[in-house]
Motif scaffolding. Structure first.
Motif, PDB file in Angstrom:
ATOM      1  N   UNK A 113      -3.763  -7.466  -9.258  1.00  0.00           N
ATOM      2  CA  UNK A 113      -2.515  -7.757  -8.571  1.00  0.00           C
ATOM      3  C   UNK A 113      -2.265  -9.233  -8.340  1.00  0.00           C
ATOM      4  N   UNK A 114      -3.288 -10.076  -8.528  1.00  0.00           N
ATOM      5  CA  UNK A 114      -3.096 -11.496  -8.244  1.00  0.00           C
ATOM      6  C   UNK A 114      -2.126 -12.142  -9.229  1.00  0.00           C
ATOM      7  N   UNK A 115      -2.236 -11.788 -10.512  1.00  0.00           N
ATOM      8  CA  UNK A 115      -1.266 -12.302 -11.476  1.00  0.00           C
ATOM      9  C   UNK A 115       0.119 -11.755 -11.177  1.00  0.00           C
ATOM     10  N   UNK A 116       0.197 -10.497 -10.784  1.00  0.00           N
ATOM     11  CA  UNK A 116       1.486  -9.912 -10.443  1.00  0.00           C
ATOM     12  C   UNK A 116       2.124 -10.595  -9.254  1.00  0.00           C
ATOM     13  N   UNK A 117       1.340 -10.865  -8.233  1.00  0.00           N
ATOM     14  CA  UNK A 117       1.854 -11.547  -7.042  1.00  0.00           C
ATOM     15  C   UNK A 117       2.335 -12.953  -7.405  1.00  0.00           C
ATOM     16  N   UNK A 118       1.546 -13.673  -8.183  1.00  0.00           N
ATOM     17  CA  UNK A 118       1.942 -15.032  -8.589  1.00  0.00           C
ATOM     18  C   UNK A 118       3.198 -14.995  -9.453  1.00  0.00           C
ATOM     19  N   UNK A 142      -5.113  -1.425  -4.902  1.00  0.00           N
ATOM     20  CA  UNK A 142      -4.583  -2.740  -4.526  1.00  0.00           C
ATOM     21  C   UNK A 142      -3.189  -2.591  -3.912  1.00  0.00           C
ATOM     22  N   UNK A 143      -3.044  -1.657  -2.982  1.00  0.00           N
ATOM     23  CA  UNK A 143      -1.757  -1.359  -2.360  1.00  0.00           C
ATOM     24  C   UNK A 143      -1.113  -2.584  -1.709  1.00  0.00           C
ATOM     25  N   UNK A 144      -1.936  -3.416  -1.068  1.00  0.00           N
ATOM     26  CA  UNK A 144      -1.400  -4.598  -0.390  1.00  0.00           C
ATOM     27  C   UNK A 144      -0.706  -5.517  -1.381  1.00  0.00           C
ATOM     28  N   UNK A 145      -1.334  -5.744  -2.534  1.00  0.00           N
ATOM     29  CA  UNK A 145      -0.713  -6.619  -3.527  1.00  0.00           C
ATOM     30  C   UNK A 145       0.564  -6.011  -4.095  1.00  0.00           C
ATOM     31  N   UNK A 146       0.610  -4.692  -4.238  1.00  0.00           N
ATOM     32  CA  UNK A 146       1.833  -4.040  -4.709  1.00  0.00           C
ATOM     33  C   UNK A 146       2.982  -4.323  -3.737  1.00  0.00           C
ATOM     34  N   UNK A 147       2.714  -4.189  -2.448  1.00  0.00           N
ATOM     35  CA  UNK A 147       3.753  -4.432  -1.449  1.00  0.00           C
ATOM     36  C   UNK A 147       4.175  -5.903  -1.447  1.00  0.00           C
ATOM     37  N   UNK A 148       3.209  -6.801  -1.647  1.00  0.00           N
ATOM     38  CA  UNK A 148       3.548  -8.234  -1.715  1.00  0.00           C
ATOM     39  C   UNK A 148       4.491  -8.507  -2.879  1.00  0.00           C
ATOM     40  N   UNK A 149       4.229  -7.910  -4.029  1.00  0.00           N
ATOM     41  CA  UNK A 149       5.116  -8.091  -5.189  1.00  0.00           C
ATOM     42  C   UNK A 149       6.514  -7.578  -4.874  1.00  0.00           C
ATOM     43  N   UNK A 150       6.570  -6.411  -4.278  1.00  0.00           N
ATOM     44  CA  UNK A 150       7.871  -5.817  -3.963  1.00  0.00           C
ATOM     45  C   UNK A 150       8.608  -6.631  -2.905  1.00  0.00           C
TER      46      UNK A 150
END
Length: 399
Positions: A113-118, A142-150
């Motif tokens: 998710x780190x690449x997705x968030x960036x 990696x639910x937290x990173x999914x929410x960050x992306x959204x």
């Protein structure tokens, strides 16, 4: 080594259908046009400084070094970048390139998710539409990173095919890119067909440049070894690039041994794989009985990929770099050790590199120097580790 032909020794290339090749050639032309353009470079450097927060420190782990009783351990603190990982170095560069190509839509894949968030953050910054493919299994862990992306406006699409992890996210992202035609595919690691491995290496090379300058300033000499985790290989190739010509510096990549070295229980591609072609490039890969991509596993969602960047394959064959592996438990041991001794929670990916440093430092003289790339912070992994410990699948180590 500097390679611009699309191959690193025999590895790399473009093993893709003709319509995809024309899209890659368009990208390659733009990259070669702008990579040395002063205006592009100045804008890239501006965002690295003012948005990502570079340069980040090369931190001496005095407590960890004292505890281990051997070599000095330094951490290249990519975890202190905006959004907590090295990935933003690459997303800034590629989205600036996409703007110059007139693209309005970004398609990307992500594992941990780190690449997705960036990607989501940089797309928001640049006012671009963004769709990110992520394995359904990784979406859950990696639910937290999914929410960050959204939160930042990206649409996250769970990849439901195969093992539902990083490989399948790449598969589905590439399919969407070809289908849409006018989008820009922002690949997050140093894998894929040319020019992606070269392009990602160039945008991650800032890690190695900074680390080289910093260790010379702090120690007055180069390190004995540089150590980084390897899944696809972007953070490692970024660090290694700063020391490639310094043959006295050992380059060590650490792959995930997962639950063990049986089929499907690890993702130690360079250590246990063989050359093959997937996702449009030729490199080492783990294969199933029919020669296709094997089932793989790692506790780290960012490392469970059945191939590896072609430059790493070349570095292995040439002997310039050495590749080893660390298990889930060894990574978790390092995860807790750094947290307790330095107050730094590493990403589980980075903890694999740290695990190798922890193992070898006591065997080295006290004046030896190790540089470990702390490619990301571990906030994203705390819930997963806590759950696995509670379920009895992992143990909390004692100091």
């Amino acid at each position: 080594m500097r390679q611009f032909s699309g191959f690193f020794g025999p590895y790399g290339g473009q093993f893709v259908p003709e319509p995809v090749k024309s899209m890659l050639d368009e990208l390659d032309h733009a990259f070669q046009k702008y990579r040395n353009d002063p205006e592009f470079f100045d804008e890239y450097q501006y965002y690295l400084r003012q948005y990502a927060g570079r340069p980040n420190p090369l931190y001496f782990c005095a407590n960890l070094t004292r505890h281990l009783g051997g070599a000095k351990i330094y951490l290249k603190r990519e975890d202190l970048n905006h959004l907590g990982a090295h990935k933003i170095n690459n997303t800034i560069g590629q989205i600036l390139l996409a703007k110059r190509m007139g693209k309005k839509k970004i398609i990307a894949e992500t594992g941990a998710g780190q690449h997705g968030v960036a990607t989501a953050a940089t797309a928001a910054l640049m006012g671009m539409e963004c769709t990110i493919y992520m394995g359904a299994v990784d979406v859950e862990r990696q639910r937290l990173n999914v929410f960050r992306m959204e939160m930042m406006g990206a649409r996250v699409v769970p990849a439901q095919s195969g093992q539902k992890t990083l490989k399948e996210a790449v598969d589905e992202a590439i399919e969407a890119w070809v289908r849409e035609g006018d989008a820009f595919y922002l690949l997050g690691s140093a894998v894929g067909p040319h020019p992606y491995p070269l392009m990602v290496r160039e945008f991650q090379a800032v890690v190695g440049r900074e680390a080289r300058e910093q260790i010379l300033a702090q120690e007055g000499r180069l390190p004995d070894a540089c150590i980084a985790c390897v899944g696809g290989g972007s953070n490692a190739i970024g660090l290694f690039s700063g020391f490639m010509d310094d043959t006295e510096v050992r380059l060590i990549g650490v792959e995930p041994a997962g639950r063990g070295l049986e089929y499907g229980q690890h993702a130690a591609t360079l250590c246990l794989g063989e050359p093959g072609t997937m996702h449009g490039f030729y490199s080492y890969m783990l294969k199933d009985a029919s020669g296709g991509p094997a089932e793989v596993y790692s506790i780290s969602a960012g490392l469970d990929y059945p191939s590896v960047g072609p430059e790493h394959a070349y570095l292995k064959d040439s002997g310039r770099a050495q590749y080893v592996y660390a298990s889930d438990q060894e990574a978790v041991d390092a995860f807790f050790l750094l947290s307790r001794l330095e107050g730094i929670i590493p990403a589980l990916e980075s903890a694999h590199a740290l695990a190798h440093a922890v193992a070898v430092a006591p065997t080295l003289p006290r004046d030896a120097v190790l540089v470990v790339n702390l490619s990301g912070r571990g906030d994203k992994d705390v819930e997963q580790v806590e759950r696995l410990v509670r379920q009895g699948e992992l143990r909390i180590p004692s100091l």
